[in-house]
Enzyme design. Structure first.
Site, PDB file in Angstrom:
ATOM      1  N   CYS A  22      63.310 -60.309 -78.867  1.00  0.00           N
ATOM      2  CA  CYS A  22      63.030 -59.435 -80.010  1.00  0.00           C
ATOM      3  C   CYS A  22      64.185 -58.464 -80.234  1.00  0.00           C
ATOM      4  CB  CYS A  22      61.739 -58.665 -79.725  1.00  0.00           C
ATOM      5  SG  CYS A  22      61.288 -57.471 -80.990  1.00  0.00           S
ATOM      6  N   HIS A  73      59.137 -57.427 -73.893  1.00  0.00           N
ATOM      7  CA  HIS A  73      57.877 -56.734 -74.210  1.00  0.00           C
ATOM      8  C   HIS A  73      56.999 -57.590 -75.114  1.00  0.00           C
ATOM      9  CE1 HIS A  73      60.607 -56.229 -77.495  1.00  0.00           C
ATOM     10  NE2 HIS A  73      59.533 -56.099 -78.253  1.00  0.00           N
ATOM     11  N   CYS A  89      54.075 -58.901 -79.974  1.00  0.00           N
ATOM     12  CA  CYS A  89      54.945 -57.928 -80.674  1.00  0.00           C
ATOM     13  C   CYS A  89      55.120 -58.267 -82.141  1.00  0.00           C
ATOM     14  CB  CYS A  89      56.308 -57.758 -80.008  1.00  0.00           C
ATOM     15  SG  CYS A  89      57.356 -56.654 -80.981  1.00  0.00           S
ATOM     16  N   SER A 119      63.957 -55.419 -80.742  1.00  0.00           N
ATOM     17  CA  SER A 119      63.744 -54.153 -80.021  1.00  0.00           C
ATOM     18  C   SER A 119      64.459 -54.177 -78.670  1.00  0.00           C
ATOM     19  CB  SER A 119      62.252 -53.888 -79.809  1.00  0.00           C
ATOM     20  OG  SER A 119      61.600 -53.829 -81.049  1.00  0.00           O
ATOM     21  N   HIS A 128      68.077 -53.447 -79.298  1.00  0.00           N
ATOM     22  CA  HIS A 128      68.427 -52.038 -79.495  1.00  0.00           C
ATOM     23  C   HIS A 128      68.762 -51.371 -78.156  1.00  0.00           C
ATOM     24  CE1 HIS A 128      67.489 -51.899 -83.737  1.00  0.00           C
ATOM     25  NE2 HIS A 128      66.251 -52.277 -83.547  1.00  0.00           N
TER      26      HIS A 128
HETATM   27  N1  APR Z   1      70.431 -56.136 -95.087  1.00  0.00           N
HETATM   28  C1  APR Z   1      69.495 -57.109 -95.105  1.00  0.00           C
HETATM   29  N2  APR Z   1      69.187 -57.843 -94.018  1.00  0.00           N
HETATM   30  C2  APR Z   1      69.845 -57.601 -92.883  1.00  0.00           C
HETATM   31  C3  APR Z   1      70.843 -56.594 -92.785  1.00  0.00           C
HETATM   32  C4  APR Z   1      71.145 -55.847 -93.964  1.00  0.00           C
HETATM   33  N3  APR Z   1      72.063 -54.885 -93.975  1.00  0.00           N
HETATM   34  N4  APR Z   1      71.292 -56.575 -91.492  1.00  0.00           N
HETATM   35  C5  APR Z   1      70.603 -57.517 -90.822  1.00  0.00           C
HETATM   36  N5  APR Z   1      69.730 -58.144 -91.651  1.00  0.00           N
HETATM   37  C6  APR Z   1      68.750 -59.192 -91.316  1.00  0.00           C
HETATM   38  C7  APR Z   1      69.218 -60.255 -90.354  1.00  0.00           C
HETATM   39  O1  APR Z   1      69.894 -61.324 -91.003  1.00  0.00           O
HETATM   40  C8  APR Z   1      67.874 -60.728 -89.738  1.00  0.00           C
HETATM   41  O2  APR Z   1      67.318 -61.807 -90.453  1.00  0.00           O
HETATM   42  O3  APR Z   1      67.676 -58.558 -90.644  1.00  0.00           O
HETATM   43  C9  APR Z   1      66.965 -59.517 -89.861  1.00  0.00           C
HETATM   44  C10 APR Z   1      66.556 -58.877 -88.540  1.00  0.00           C
HETATM   45  O4  APR Z   1      65.787 -59.792 -87.834  1.00  0.00           O
HETATM   46  P1  APR Z   1      65.731 -59.868 -86.226  1.00  0.00           P
HETATM   47  O5  APR Z   1      67.063 -59.625 -85.644  1.00  0.00           O
HETATM   48  O6  APR Z   1      64.970 -61.112 -85.882  1.00  0.00           O
HETATM   49  O7  APR Z   1      64.850 -58.567 -85.858  1.00  0.00           O
HETATM   50  P2  APR Z   1      63.305 -58.438 -85.500  1.00  0.00           P
HETATM   51  O8  APR Z   1      63.073 -58.858 -84.092  1.00  0.00           O
HETATM   52  O9  APR Z   1      62.517 -59.054 -86.597  1.00  0.00           O
HETATM   53  O10 APR Z   1      63.116 -56.867 -85.525  1.00  0.00           O
HETATM   54  C11 APR Z   1      63.328 -56.108 -86.712  1.00  0.00           C
HETATM   55  O11 APR Z   1      61.686 -54.440 -86.222  1.00  0.00           O
HETATM   56  O12 APR Z   1      60.315 -54.028 -84.386  1.00  0.00           O
HETATM   57  C12 APR Z   1      61.522 -53.733 -85.026  1.00  0.00           C
HETATM   58  O13 APR Z   1      62.955 -53.176 -83.161  1.00  0.00           O
HETATM   59  C13 APR Z   1      62.717 -54.114 -84.184  1.00  0.00           C
HETATM   60  O14 APR Z   1      64.235 -52.775 -85.432  1.00  0.00           O
HETATM   61  C14 APR Z   1      63.797 -54.102 -85.205  1.00  0.00           C
HETATM   62  C15 APR Z   1      63.088 -54.652 -86.434  1.00  0.00           C
HETATM   63 ZN    ZN Z   2      59.403 -56.559 -80.186  1.00  0.00          ZN
END
Ligand code: APR
Ligand code: ZN
Ligand code: ZN
Length: 362
Positions: free
Chosen positions: A38, A59, A162, A40, A43
């Site tokens: 994930c 998590h 999650c 998170s 981060h």
């Molecule tokens: N604009 C649009 N989309 C973007 C940008 C941007 N500037 N930067 C990244 N992305 C897209 C990525 O291409 C990806 O598809 O955002 C998406 C993020 O997805 P994941 O990395 O899979 O993240 P995810 O696990 O879904 O978590 C997203 O939610 O729970 C919180 O901590 C977690 O902050 C995180 C968020």
């Molecule tokens: Zn998560």
């Protein structure tokens, strides 16, 4: 047991042999079967959020209870469970108000400084959110565990722990999206795809996915998005305003960036709501127009889908079993624990919808 240990931010995790304590009062020892990869966790790896090192992340986890400590009555050895990453106390003001995700106590009774759950040699190792799921075993407060039916696979169950709860709950609990409304979702990864499919289920008439990767927008369409906006092809706020003639009723941020949080607010129409789901860095300030009063906009946060876990997670599993939520389709890649760093590279490069580590066997 073997676990992936993060020794410092911005460094690869190492697979090490750790010892895990016996379950104390209120705790359960769970054999980890599947753990989702994930953002998170990322981060903490990237240091945008602080963690006490060395630490075992993970998590979004499901497994089988091995042993329970004194006083545990909600689960027993042999139960298949989701390991929730909040462990509600059940009796604080927030738990009492039906908001266990905000539990003011949580986390169990172990004195982690003097009686660590995990040791590498003689040195204590912390576990993310008292779960530490990137490991063969998780010693965790039993109040965070939810039993699951045999019909639900462990990889799917892990995701419910999650990203599914977070995305579905942001729509159903935090925003309370009504039928016929319009929705935009910035970031269509594991969390964003669940926001999209929950918005579809809630009856939103238009669901606009916004991402920087074309293949992510394709996933988004598969999960119910009616439109895709490429955020690299011009201002995404303007694109959403043009598509909708003035903005959406509900806009969701699912990345964790100040810029996209502010874009979410900009995408909400007059009277609309912007919901921040992503972990925007703690030091960042989200700035919105002073005209918030005139436009009657709402800016809200959503943590763990404002989840009432014993209500929402069984509902989510039933919706999945009835074919109304696609949870299997979220898993686009699987890795063994040894390849955890490669799994995070795949997340970082926006390659996967969601990947799952297959850690143990049932
Ligand atoms: N604009 C649009 N989309 C973007 C940008 C941007 N500037 N930067 C990244 N992305 C897209 C990525 O291409 C990806 O598809 O955002 C998406 C993020 O997805 P994941 O990395 O899979 O993240 P995810 O696990 O879904 O978590 C997203 O939610 O729970 C919180 O901590 C977690 O902050 C995180 C968020
Ligand atoms: Zn998560
Ligand atoms: Zn509580």
């Amino acid at each position: 047991m073997r676990a992936a240990v993060l020794n410092e931010a911005r460094s690869p995790m190492t697979i090490d042999e750790l010892t895990v304590a016996d379950p104390g009062p209120g705790e359960a020892l769970v054999k980890v079967i599947a753990a989702g990869v994930c953002h998170s966790d990322l981060h903490f790896i990237e240091g945008t959020y602080p963690a006490r090192m060395p630490t075992v992340l993970g998590h979004e986890v499901a497994g089988v209870v091995q042993e329970v400590g004194p006083g545990v009555t909600n689960v027993q050895a042999g139960n298949r469970v989701i390991i929730g990453f909040v462990q509600p106390c059940g009796h604080c003001e927030f738990c009492d108000a039906g908001r266990p995700n905000l539990c003011a106590v949580g986390g169990g009774v172990r004195d982690l400084r003097n009686d660590p759950a995990l040791l590498r040699g003689d040195d204590p190792v912390t576990a993310m959110t008292n779960v530490g799921g990137f490991a063969e075993l998780s010693l965790t407060p039993a109040s965070g565990l939810l039993k699951i039916p045999d019909a639900v696979g462990m990889d799917v169950a892990a995701l419910v722990g999650c990203s599914v709860m977070t995305g579905y709950g942001a729509v159903v609990n935090t925003a309370k999206v009504e039928p016929g409304t319009t929705v935009a979702v910035i970031g269509t990864g594991g969390v964003g795809l669940n926001i999209i499919q929950a918005a579809r289920l809630a009856g939103a008439r238009r669901i606009i996915a916004v991402d920087i990767a074309e293949h992510k927008l394709q996933y988004a369409r598969d999960f119910g998005a009616t439109d895709g906006v490429d955020a690299t092809a011009g201002d995404p706020v303007q694109q959403v305003h043009e598509l909708t003639g003035g903005g959406v009723d509900y806009a969701f941020e699912a990345i964790g960036l100040k810029q996209t949080a502010e874009q979410t607010y900009g995408m909400a129409r007059r009277g609309g709501t912007a919901v921040i789901v992503g972990m925007v860095p703690p030091a960042d300030q989200i700035e919105v127009s002073g005209m918030i009063w005139l436009e009657e906009k709402t800016l809200k946060g959503s943590f763990y889908g404002s989840g009432r876990f014993h209500t929402d997670m069984p509902r989510i599993l039933d919706l999945y079993l009835a074919g109304k939520l696609d949870l299997e389709g979220l898993v686009s890649k699987r890795f063994p624990l040894d390849e955890i760093n490669e799994a995070f590279d795949a997340l970082r490069s926006n390659e996967v919808a969601r990947s799952v580590l297959e850690i143990g066997a049932e």
